[in-house]
Scaffold this motif. Sequence first.
Motif, PDB file in Angstrom:
ATOM      1  N   GLY A  28       0.833  -1.324   0.087  1.00 44.08           N
ATOM      2  CA  GLY A  28      -0.391  -0.039   0.058  1.00 44.08           C
ATOM      3  C   GLY A  28       0.463   1.534   0.353  1.00 44.08           C
ATOM      4  N   LYS A  29       0.631   2.226   0.830  1.00 42.53           N
ATOM      5  CA  LYS A  29       1.077   3.550   1.051  1.00 42.53           C
ATOM      6  C   LYS A  29       2.941   3.492   0.977  1.00 42.53           C
ATOM      7  CE  LYS A  29       1.492   7.383   3.560  1.00 42.53           C
ATOM      8  NZ  LYS A  29       1.186   8.445   5.404  1.00 42.53           N
ATOM      9  N   GLU A  30       3.129   2.895   2.058  1.00 45.27           N
ATOM     10  CA  GLU A  30       4.426   2.007   1.880  1.00 45.27           C
ATOM     11  C   GLU A  30       4.998   1.338   0.838  1.00 45.27           C
ATOM     12  OE1 GLU A  30       4.946  -0.898   5.102  1.00 45.27           O
ATOM     13  OE2 GLU A  30       4.508   0.806   6.294  1.00 45.27           O
ATOM     14  N   LYS A  32       4.118   2.026  -2.236  1.00 42.13           N
ATOM     15  CA  LYS A  32       4.127   3.563  -3.184  1.00 42.13           C
ATOM     16  C   LYS A  32       5.402   4.435  -2.743  1.00 42.13           C
ATOM     17  CE  LYS A  32       2.020   7.725  -4.338  1.00 42.13           C
ATOM     18  NZ  LYS A  32       0.393   8.461  -4.023  1.00 42.13           N
ATOM     19  N   GLU A  33       5.644   4.977  -1.197  1.00 46.45           N
ATOM     20  CA  GLU A  33       6.804   5.581  -1.226  1.00 46.45           C
ATOM     21  C   GLU A  33       8.315   4.696  -1.568  1.00 46.45           C
ATOM     22  OE1 GLU A  33       6.429   5.768   3.437  1.00 46.45           O
ATOM     23  OE2 GLU A  33       4.414   7.806   2.825  1.00 46.45           O
TER      24      GLU A  33
END
Length: 52
Positions: A28-30, A32-33
């Motif tokens: 998820g967000k991690e 993408k980062e």
Amino acid sequence: MTDIKDEIFIKAMEEATKVLGADPAYFGKEGKEEVERQLNKLGYSLEELREN
């Protein structure tokens, strides 16, 4: 030009996969980062790839 962008993004995804140990989309967000970090290492940003 799109082919070059695709190659850059694919390379960033591959490098992020190496760091995370699995497909970045799984994180998820991690994830993408991490892809963004890898793009930065390659000298690009996500915004640059989206613009053109």
